[in-house]
Scaffold this motif. Structure first.
Motif, short mmCIF file in Angstrom:
data_model
loop_
_atom_site.label_atom_id
_atom_site.label_comp_id
_atom_site.label_asym_id
_atom_site.label_seq_id
_atom_site.Cartn_x
_atom_site.Cartn_y
_atom_site.Cartn_z
N LEU A 38 0.83 -1.21 0.00
CA LEU A 38 0.00 0.00 0.00
C LEU A 38 0.86 1.26 0.00
O LEU A 38 0.34 2.37 0.16
CB LEU A 38 -0.92 -0.01 1.22
CG LEU A 38 -1.93 -1.16 1.28
CD1 LEU A 38 -2.72 -1.11 2.59
CD2 LEU A 38 -2.88 -1.11 0.09
N GLU A 39 2.17 1.08 -0.17
CA GLU A 39 3.14 2.19 -0.24
C GLU A 39 3.22 2.97 1.07
O GLU A 39 3.61 4.14 1.07
CB GLU A 39 2.83 3.11 -1.43
CG GLU A 39 2.83 2.36 -2.76
CD GLU A 39 2.52 3.26 -3.95
OE1 GLU A 39 3.01 4.41 -3.98
OE2 GLU A 39 1.80 2.81 -4.86
N ARG A 40 2.94 2.30 2.17
CA ARG A 40 3.11 2.88 3.50
C ARG A 40 4.41 2.31 4.09
O ARG A 40 4.42 1.51 5.00
CB ARG A 40 1.89 2.56 4.36
CG ARG A 40 0.63 3.27 3.86
CD ARG A 40 -0.66 2.62 4.31
NE ARG A 40 -0.79 2.51 5.76
CZ ARG A 40 -1.83 1.93 6.37
NH1 ARG A 40 -2.83 1.40 5.62
NH2 ARG A 40 -1.90 1.87 7.69
N HIS A 41 5.51 2.75 3.49
CA HIS A 41 6.80 2.09 3.70
C HIS A 41 7.33 2.26 5.12
O HIS A 41 7.93 1.33 5.68
CB HIS A 41 7.81 2.58 2.67
CG HIS A 41 7.41 2.28 1.26
ND1 HIS A 41 7.31 1.00 0.77
CD2 HIS A 41 7.06 3.11 0.23
CE1 HIS A 41 6.93 1.03 -0.49
NE2 HIS A 41 6.77 2.30 -0.84
N ASP A 42 7.16 3.41 5.71
CA ASP A 42 7.66 3.62 7.07
C ASP A 42 6.93 2.72 8.06
O ASP A 42 7.54 2.11 8.95
CB ASP A 42 7.52 5.09 7.48
CG ASP A 42 8.48 6.00 6.73
OD1 ASP A 42 9.46 5.48 6.16
OD2 ASP A 42 8.24 7.22 6.70
N GLY B 101 15.09 -6.50 4.63
CA GLY B 101 15.71 -6.03 3.39
C GLY B 101 14.69 -5.86 2.28
O GLY B 101 14.77 -4.91 1.48
N THR B 102 13.70 -6.76 2.21
CA THR B 102 12.69 -6.68 1.16
C THR B 102 11.83 -5.42 1.31
O THR B 102 11.51 -4.76 0.31
CB THR B 102 11.79 -7.93 1.19
OG1 THR B 102 12.60 -9.09 1.05
CG2 THR B 102 10.76 -7.89 0.08
N ILE B 103 11.47 -5.09 2.53
CA ILE B 103 10.68 -3.88 2.77
C ILE B 103 11.46 -2.64 2.30
O ILE B 103 10.90 -1.73 1.66
CB ILE B 103 10.31 -3.76 4.26
CG1 ILE B 103 9.42 -4.93 4.71
CG2 ILE B 103 9.63 -2.42 4.54
CD1 ILE B 103 8.09 -5.02 4.02
N LEU B 104 12.74 -2.60 2.60
CA LEU B 104 13.58 -1.47 2.15
C LEU B 104 13.72 -1.48 0.63
O LEU B 104 13.76 -0.41 -0.01
CB LEU B 104 14.95 -1.56 2.81
CG LEU B 104 14.96 -1.32 4.33
CD1 LEU B 104 16.28 -1.77 4.94
CD2 LEU B 104 14.71 0.16 4.63
N TYR B 105 13.78 -2.65 0.03
CA TYR B 105 13.84 -2.79 -1.43
C TYR B 105 12.59 -2.21 -2.07
O TYR B 105 12.66 -1.44 -3.05
CB TYR B 105 14.02 -4.27 -1.76
CG TYR B 105 13.81 -4.68 -3.20
CD1 TYR B 105 14.77 -4.40 -4.18
CD2 TYR B 105 12.66 -5.40 -3.56
CE1 TYR B 105 14.57 -4.82 -5.49
CE2 TYR B 105 12.47 -5.82 -4.86
CZ TYR B 105 13.43 -5.53 -5.83
OH TYR B 105 13.24 -5.94 -7.13
#
Length: 583
Positions: free
Chosen positions: A391-395, A419-423
């Motif tokens: 949902l592009e709520r990366h933080d 790592g995947t979330i940061l990717y």
């Protein structure tokens, strides 16, 4: 004998023996040389040899009994798992219907550590001491059941199953295990199962000083397994949380009246934990067999939901989602109907709702409910993080995944997923650093190698990316997801012939088993074949691929963003909050 040798090695007895022999030999040689010059009696060298021989066993005993520490000598801790387990089987008191006074416990003359947090505990995998190696499922199952029982005790912090099982089969020092898991006590034990007889040994050890706080051996009939679990859990709890003694509430729920169904359930969990296709399909068979014997066995329904869910997620690519995810949801709903407190089943519902039905609003509500049911269930945060990233709520996604890692510090998939979330958030240098750290836990873990290679693709380091993907394939041969990622990287690197060869291989494989359509869309994207890429993405949409929910944040598909079909597909996924049958 092997365990005894391991304990000798851990206590540095062999090293002490070698040093003693060298020093004694030097003393004899020096005496032999200087004795005549000093006019010592002729029998002086003989005396030195005799004293050295007498002192040798004493030196070994001292090296066994004491550790040399920066603060001076200290009693050595009995922290070798196999050694202490075998000692428990051979020498611990045995009990029948109830614990007896013969069981050992902490005594007042033992030094009390002012700093150790003894209300935190790790339950290490019980050692299978049965003659039949296939009973490993039972010893692992007993470990998991004890973890589940202790988790429910207020005031007691319990290390997760994944973190504890990272030490399975390893002869690690108890103090090092405690440091890595952040606990003050460790429980270890063994299981011997022969026919309908069960012998279970358990012991509780303080991490800081290695003292045994409690130990006991149970000789029972297999039908008493729940009673044994209750007695162990209560003994541990009352040792670490004395205020619990006033409570008579049971700590272990008897999940089924059918011993055979329970045995099949443990086999199912053992197979599920292997995380390979054969294991997951075997788990389905075990759970279904258990449910035939006891249709109201909530844990077996939850296990069945877990097995179907892993078969259907895109990252594994074992079965068409449209085939297995509806079955997973049915099983999870039945589990919650029987036991509304099961956070695992609630997490399955949340995952299926979001990544299969694409109803992200309902999925987020379900994830929050799972976390409410069990705030310490790491995989609820883990899957929730992936939803937030999609949902592009990366933080928020990173915060959730870091919480999962806090709860499961040694989980390979969770460490990989940071790592995947940061990717997904386009923080590629940070992603690579996390992947490198995760690979230190297990340099052979295929999924970490895969996502590290994808991050390297973004950095255009194609040679290293190809090397890592080929290494990942060597550990997980036949994995079509990794195979497709390798083809994608070859395409980016300009090796078109190699990329198209992999396309041909995957299309040939499709004739005999399932291959996710999304994988072929990935390679065609790398080749620049837009029409073919969108054709395969349409097939992935029909399959209800979980990867499509993350399409908008997947860097590999950034080159398609300028095509109107990309935005249309993302919009269709985001607005597809409907039942799969109506899509």
């Amino acid at each position: 004998m092997r365990a005894f040798v391991s304990e000798l090695r851990r206590r540095k007895v062999f090293r002490a023996a070698a040093i003693y022999v060298v020093v004694a030999w030097a003393a004899v040689e020096v005496t032999d040389v200087v004795a005549p010059s000093l006019q010592l009696p002729e029998w002086t060298p003989t005396l030195v040899i005799v004293v050295a021989l007498i002192g040798f066993p004493l030196a070994l005993i001292l090296s066994w009994a004491f550790d040399l520490t920066p603060a001076g000598t200290a009693p050595a801790s009995s922290s070798s798992r196999e050694a202490t387990v075998e000692a428990g089987l051979d020498g611990a008191p045995s009990v029948g219907a109830a614990p007896t006074a013969e069981s050992t416990a902490a005594t007042t003359d033992q030094p009390e550590s002012p700093t150790a947090d003894r209300t935190s505990i790790a339950v290490l995998p019980f050692v299978n001491m049965s003659a039949d190696a296939e009973n490993e499922y039972f010893s692992d199952g007993m470990t998991e059941e004890m973890i589940n029982a202790l988790v429910g005790i207020e005031g007691l912090r319990v290390a997760s199953r994944t973190s504890a099982f990272a030490f399975k089969g390893k002869d690690e020092d108890i103090r090092e295990i405690g440091r890595q898991l952040g606990v003050g006590t460790v429980m270890e034990g063994s299981v011997r199962k022969a026919g309908n007889r069960l012998r279970l040994t358990a012991q509780l050890i303080a991490v800081e000083d290695g003292y045994h706080l409690w130990s006991e051996t149970f000789d029972r009939e297999l039908e008493d397994v729940f009673e044994v679990q209750e007695q162990i859990a209560r003994s541990i709890a009352e040792t670490l949380v004395p205020t619990l003694a006033a409570s008579g509430a049971p700590l272990v729920k008897k999940s089924t009246e059918s011993l055979e169904a329970y045995n099949l359930y443990l086999k199912g969990r053992y197979a599920w934990n292997k995380r390979v296709e054969a294991g997951l399909r075997g788990a389905v068979e075990y759970f279904e067999a258990a449910l035939e014997l006891d249709p109201d066995f909530a844990s077996a329904w939850a296990g069945l939901a877990d097995a179907y869910t892993l078969l259907g997620i895109a990252e594994y690519g074992f079965a068409p989602p449209s085939e297995v995810m509806p079955k997973a949801k049915t099983a999870a709903l039945r589990a919650l109907e029987l036991d509304p407190s099961l956070a695992e089943a609630q997490t399955s519902i949340a995952h299926i709702t979001g990544f299969f039905e694409w109803d992200v609003v309902a999925s987020e509500v379900a994830f929050k409910r799972a976390i409410e049911l069990d705030p310490d269930y790491a995989f609820a945060y883990h899957w929730y993080a992936l939803l937030l990233a999609a949902l592009e709520r990366h933080d928020e996604a990173l915060e959730a995944e870091l919480k999962a890692r806090e709860l499961e510090p040694l989980s390979l998939i969770i460490n990989k997923n940071v790592g995947t979330i940061l990717y997904y958030g386009r923080r590629h240098s940070e992603s690579l650093k996390e992947d490198e750290a995760a690979l230190k836990l297990d340099p052979d873990y295929p999924r970490t190698l895969l996502y590290a290679a994808l991050a390297l693709d973004v950095e255009e380091d194609y040679d290293e990316a190809v090397r890592m993907m080929e290494e990942a394939l060597s550990y997980d041969r036949g994995n079509t997801v990794i195979q497709a990622a390798l083809g994608y990287t070859h395409a980016l690197a300009g090796s078109e012939a190699e990329a198209r060869r992999i396309v041909d291989e995957l299309e040939a494989t499709m004739e005999t088993r399932y291959v996710p359509a999304f994988t072929l869309a990935l390679i065609h994207t790398g080749l620049g074949d837009r029409d073919d890429a969108f054709g395969w993405l349409e097939r992935a949409y029909e399959e209800r691929s979980s990867w499509l929910l993350s399409l908008s944040v997947e860097p590999a598909f950034d080159v398609l963003r300028s095509d109107r079909r990309f935005a249309e597909l993302v919009d269709r996924v985001r607005t597809a909050a409907q039942s799969p049958e109506s899509s």
